[in-house]
Design an enzyme around this catalytic site. Structure first.
Site, PDB file in Angstrom:
ATOM      1  N   GLY A  90      -7.486 -18.793  -4.517  1.00 51.64           N
ATOM      2  CA  GLY A  90      -8.726 -18.852  -3.742  1.00 51.64           C
ATOM      3  C   GLY A  90      -8.629 -18.452  -2.287  1.00 51.64           C
TER       4      GLY A  90
ATOM      5  N   GLU B 263       0.809  -1.212   0.000  1.00 48.13           N
ATOM      6  CA  GLU B 263       0.000   0.000   0.000  1.00 48.13           C
ATOM      7  C   GLU B 263       0.852   1.276   0.000  1.00 48.13           C
ATOM      8  OE1 GLU B 263      -2.934  -0.338   3.124  1.00 48.13           O
ATOM      9  OE2 GLU B 263      -4.143  -1.699   1.892  1.00 48.13           O
TER      10      GLU B 263
ATOM     11  N   GLY C 132      -8.086 -15.393  -0.850  1.00 50.44           N
ATOM     12  CA  GLY C 132      -8.835 -14.174  -0.548  1.00 50.44           C
ATOM     13  C   GLY C 132     -10.330 -14.404  -0.547  1.00 50.44           C
ATOM     14  N   SER C 133     -10.819 -15.096  -1.558  1.00 55.04           N
ATOM     15  CA  SER C 133     -12.270 -15.355  -1.600  1.00 55.04           C
ATOM     16  C   SER C 133     -12.684 -16.287  -0.472  1.00 55.04           C
ATOM     17  CB  SER C 133     -12.687 -15.901  -2.961  1.00 55.04           C
ATOM     18  OG  SER C 133     -11.987 -17.079  -3.273  1.00 55.04           O
TER      19      SER C 133
ATOM     20  N   TYR D 192     -13.005  -7.583  -5.510  1.00 46.79           N
ATOM     21  CA  TYR D 192     -14.162  -7.378  -4.637  1.00 46.79           C
ATOM     22  C   TYR D 192     -15.455  -7.302  -5.447  1.00 46.79           C
ATOM     23  CZ  TYR D 192     -10.621  -6.235  -1.134  1.00 46.79           C
ATOM     24  OH  TYR D 192      -9.545  -6.266  -0.288  1.00 46.79           O
TER      25      TYR D 192
ATOM     26  N   GLY E 222      -4.561 -15.815  -6.485  1.00 48.67           N
ATOM     27  CA  GLY E 222      -5.170 -16.550  -7.582  1.00 48.67           C
ATOM     28  C   GLY E 222      -5.474 -17.998  -7.251  1.00 48.67           C
TER      29      GLY E 222
ATOM     30  N   ASN F 279      -6.062   0.867  -6.106  1.00 55.28           N
ATOM     31  CA  ASN F 279      -5.847  -0.582  -6.040  1.00 55.28           C
ATOM     32  C   ASN F 279      -6.825  -1.332  -6.956  1.00 55.28           C
ATOM     33  OD1 ASN F 279      -5.222  -3.189  -5.330  1.00 55.28           O
ATOM     34  ND2 ASN F 279      -5.300  -2.821  -3.125  1.00 55.28           N
TER      35      ASN F 279
ATOM     36  N   GLU G 200     -10.692  -4.914   8.598  1.00 54.13           N
ATOM     37  CA  GLU G 200      -9.603  -3.943   8.665  1.00 54.13           C
ATOM     38  C   GLU G 200      -8.534  -4.252   7.625  1.00 54.13           C
ATOM     39  OE1 GLU G 200      -7.283  -0.731   9.821  1.00 54.13           O
ATOM     40  OE2 GLU G 200      -9.375  -1.151  10.267  1.00 54.13           O
TER      41      GLU G 200
ATOM     42  N   TYR H 237      -5.138  -9.655   3.311  1.00 52.58           N
ATOM     43  CA  TYR H 237      -3.905  -9.699   2.544  1.00 52.58           C
ATOM     44  C   TYR H 237      -3.530 -11.145   2.275  1.00 52.58           C
ATOM     45  CZ  TYR H 237       0.864  -8.797   1.001  1.00 52.58           C
ATOM     46  OH  TYR H 237       2.013  -8.730   0.266  1.00 52.58           O
TER      47      TYR H 237
END
Length: 164
Positions: A95, A26, A97-98, A131, A93, A124, A83, A86
């Site tokens: 899976g 970030e 994050g999902s 999302y 790629g 971003n 909050e 990551y």
């Protein structure tokens, strides 16, 4: 395949490292002030008010979601504020994050919470696209405000007489 589980005290060092990695991503590499001790206390102290889940693959933590409860006066129920989410760049790629977001959605649904929400930096694009692919929509009519540093201290000092 991603395995999601609640964070454990022994995960604190890797979570803190991922927080540092997120700060670099970030473009704020020197902004992290959190310590392992503080994070451990926040997550696992006598009255935790923040929670974390980790994504594991082959026994290694590849990502995390750190969240806390918020409240909607209009809905009259709690929600989840995410909050940080990551995933290590080399593990994206696959899976993680999902799966982390799905876990938070399940927690919200099981507890009767009205929403899961978070902020994302305007630049971003990869995260925004991710999302949106999950059905999340930006709240463009809202602007986030923040009090920190000297402004926070000044306002707090002005309020000291009110509380007495």
């Amino acid at each position: 395949m991603s395995h999601i589980r609640p964070a454990r005290p022994e995960d604190v060092p890797v979570i803190l490292q991922l927080v540092h990695d997120l700060a670099v991503y970030e473009r704020e590499p020197d902004a992290v002030k959190a310590t392992a001790e503080g994070l451990r206390d926040a997550l696992f102290g006598p009255a935790p008010a923040v929670f974390a889940h980790v994504a594991e693959e082959d026994g290694e933590v590849q990502g995390f979601a750190l969240w806390f409860r918020n409240f909607s006066t209009w809905e009259g129920v709690h929600g989840i504020y995410l909050e940080d989410l990551y995933v290590r760049p080399e593990a994206r790629g696959r899976g993680h994050g999902s799966a982390l977001l799905r876990t938070l959605a399940q927690i919200a649904d099981e507890r009767g919470y009205a929403r899961v929400e978070w902020a994302v930096l305007n630049w971003n694009a990869p995260s925004i696209g991710f999302y949106r692919s999950l059905g999340a929509r930006p709240q463009d009519e809202w602007t986030t405000f923040r009090l920190t540093g000297a402004a926070l201290a000044e306002l707090a000092a002005e309020g000291a007489d009110v509380r007495a």
